[in-house]
Design a protein around this motif. Structure first.
Motif, mmCIF file in Angstrom:
data_model
loop_
_atom_site.group_PDB
_atom_site.id
_atom_site.type_symbol
_atom_site.label_atom_id
_atom_site.label_comp_id
_atom_site.label_asym_id
_atom_site.label_seq_id
_atom_site.Cartn_x
_atom_site.Cartn_y
_atom_site.Cartn_z
ATOM 1 N N PRO A 236 -18.186 -62.654 -43.077
ATOM 2 C CA PRO A 236 -18.721 -61.670 -44.390
ATOM 3 C C PRO A 236 -18.048 -60.467 -44.177
ATOM 4 O O PRO A 236 -18.319 -59.676 -43.092
ATOM 5 C CB PRO A 236 -20.245 -61.787 -44.452
ATOM 6 C CG PRO A 236 -20.490 -63.077 -43.783
ATOM 7 C CD PRO A 236 -19.622 -63.477 -42.642
ATOM 8 N N GLY A 237 -17.396 -59.838 -45.192
ATOM 9 C CA GLY A 237 -16.876 -58.375 -44.901
ATOM 10 C C GLY A 237 -15.488 -58.190 -44.487
ATOM 11 O O GLY A 237 -15.265 -57.047 -44.451
ATOM 12 N N VAL A 238 -14.929 -59.166 -43.857
ATOM 13 C CA VAL A 238 -13.848 -59.025 -43.261
ATOM 14 C C VAL A 238 -12.428 -58.801 -44.077
ATOM 15 O O VAL A 238 -12.656 -59.438 -45.327
ATOM 16 C CB VAL A 238 -13.218 -60.418 -42.566
ATOM 17 C CG1 VAL A 238 -11.770 -60.547 -42.090
ATOM 18 C CG2 VAL A 238 -14.157 -60.371 -41.139
ATOM 19 N N VAL A 239 -11.666 -57.746 -43.838
ATOM 20 C CA VAL A 239 -10.524 -57.548 -44.628
ATOM 21 C C VAL A 239 -9.333 -57.898 -43.746
ATOM 22 O O VAL A 239 -9.450 -57.596 -42.456
ATOM 23 C CB VAL A 239 -10.479 -55.841 -44.939
ATOM 24 C CG1 VAL A 239 -8.995 -55.510 -45.485
ATOM 25 C CG2 VAL A 239 -11.461 -55.581 -45.500
ATOM 26 N N VAL A 240 -8.524 -58.624 -44.180
ATOM 27 C CA VAL A 240 -7.389 -59.580 -43.665
ATOM 28 C C VAL A 240 -6.171 -58.604 -43.628
ATOM 29 O O VAL A 240 -5.950 -58.276 -44.747
ATOM 30 C CB VAL A 240 -7.323 -60.826 -43.952
ATOM 31 C CG1 VAL A 240 -6.150 -61.499 -43.144
ATOM 32 C CG2 VAL A 240 -8.569 -61.822 -43.413
ATOM 33 N N LEU A 241 -5.351 -58.328 -42.582
ATOM 34 C CA LEU A 241 -4.312 -57.665 -42.653
ATOM 35 C C LEU A 241 -2.990 -58.677 -42.551
ATOM 36 O O LEU A 241 -2.812 -59.283 -41.530
ATOM 37 C CB LEU A 241 -3.781 -56.592 -42.000
ATOM 38 C CG LEU A 241 -2.614 -55.965 -41.744
ATOM 39 C CD1 LEU A 241 -2.002 -55.276 -42.988
ATOM 40 C CD2 LEU A 241 -2.571 -54.907 -40.417
ATOM 41 N N SER A 242 -2.052 -58.891 -43.613
ATOM 42 C CA SER A 242 -0.980 -59.534 -43.465
ATOM 43 C C SER A 242 0.155 -59.043 -44.003
ATOM 44 O O SER A 242 0.015 -57.629 -44.483
ATOM 45 C CB SER A 242 -1.102 -60.875 -44.027
ATOM 46 O OG SER A 242 -1.978 -61.765 -43.360
ATOM 47 N N HIS A 243 1.315 -59.360 -44.111
ATOM 48 C CA HIS A 243 2.522 -58.475 -44.659
ATOM 49 C C HIS A 243 3.233 -59.691 -45.431
ATOM 50 O O HIS A 243 3.525 -60.671 -45.222
ATOM 51 C CB HIS A 243 3.548 -58.130 -43.386
ATOM 52 C CG HIS A 243 2.767 -57.020 -42.536
ATOM 53 N ND1 HIS A 243 2.018 -57.633 -41.534
ATOM 54 C CD2 HIS A 243 3.056 -55.805 -42.386
ATOM 55 C CE1 HIS A 243 1.517 -56.480 -41.120
ATOM 56 N NE2 HIS A 243 2.017 -55.373 -41.496
ATOM 57 N N ASP A 244 3.852 -59.063 -46.544
ATOM 58 C CA ASP A 244 4.771 -60.019 -47.453
ATOM 59 C C ASP A 244 6.216 -59.171 -47.496
ATOM 60 O O ASP A 244 7.116 -59.596 -48.334
ATOM 61 C CB ASP A 244 4.322 -59.624 -48.804
ATOM 62 C CG ASP A 244 4.154 -58.463 -49.493
ATOM 63 O OD1 ASP A 244 3.790 -57.223 -48.828
ATOM 64 O OD2 ASP A 244 4.194 -58.123 -50.717
#
Length: 278
Positions: A236-244
């Motif tokens: 809960p609360g996680v912000v996931v970083l990915s790239h496009d």
């Protein structure tokens, strides 16, 4: 009529879409569809019922003519650190994608998000956005939040204040032209923040957003590794970083097709910030 002119005329209200609550002095932002706040502190757990999102509900309505002159953004309190997490009743998470839009990868990510009725945040670089304005228009149509990730993706700590302002302002101009509104979120390239970035972002009405889980997909570690990092870091609360964008992002495209249904089946609600009223 030229294509750029068409996108310029798309300035309009995003009716009841990604409304963002005022951050205030305690680092609080509102998650869309939730009455609780998103804050730097860890959020409250729970398991709300998932509701399918209808993209048609987010579509923009055209304005007559060009509308009134743009108002100056409301200046915000200057933070000393970026927002790292969101909170709310239930198992809320947020997916974010940096460096795009890239016509080779961004459409596939948008397709997967649309398939599952999920919205996300895209922190775009101005030099990519100006060449792919139709993808920002699609993000607006489908209810995604677009943030400012500078124009050329420089290391801000090596720039002077004037250069940082130029990187931010040019990108906000492109976003407004293609997406329909100026961004209310900013992310520093490489996560390299300094006081000038916080001050200038606040002056331009943008809150600083970082992340909790870094997939490090830019290293192309393999689709399975990216999936494992998202699923093992889910909370809960996680912000996931990915790239496009920014390289070969085919692994990121394949990974979201695997981890997104898993997150939803696990009871997570993938959300975006609520828009701050002007």
């Amino acid at each position: 009529m030229q294509k750029d002119q068409l996108f310029t005329r798309r300035r309009m209200l995003l009716a009841s879409v990604f409304a963002l609550g005022a951050a205030g002095t305690a680092g609080i932002v509102m998650a869309d569809g939730d009455e609780d706040a998103a804050r730097i502190a860890a959020p409250v757990a729970g398991a709300p019922a998932l509701q399918a999102l209808k993209p048609s509900a987010y579509r923009l309505q055209p304005l007559t003519g060009y509308g009134p002159p743009r108002a100056e953004p409301r200046k915000l309190k200057v933070r000393q650190e970026p927002i790292l997490q969101i909170s709310g009743r239930g198992r809320h998470m947020m997916l974010t994608f940096d460096d795009g839009p890239d016509p080779r990868y961004t459409p596939h990510i948008l397709d997967t998000l649309a398939e599952y009725g999920v919205r996300a945040m895209f922190f775009v670089c101005g030099e990519m956005a100006v060449a792919n304005k139709e993808l920002l228009a699609r993000m607006a149509d489908e209810g995604h939040v677009v943030g400012n990730h500078t124009y050329t993706h420089p290391l801000l700590t090596t720039l002077n204040r004037r250069e940082i302002r130029s990187e931010m302002e040019r990108t906000s101009d492109v976003i407004e032209d293609a997406y329909g509104e100026r961004p209310q979120w900013f992310r520093a390239p490489y996560g390299a923040w300094n006081r000038a970035a916080f001050q200038l972002g606040a002056d331009m009405g943008m809150e600083p957003m970082a992340w909790t889980v870094d997939t490090t997909d830019w290293e192309t570690p393999g689709t399975g590794t990216i999936v494992d990092r998202v699923e093992s870091g889910a909370a809960p609360g996680v912000v996931v970083l990915s790239h496009d964008a920014g390289g070969d992002r085919s692994q990121s495209v394949h990974a979201i097709r695997e981890y997104l249904p898993h997150l939803l089946d696990s009871g997570y609600h993938l959300t975006v910030p609520r828009r701050r009223p002007s």
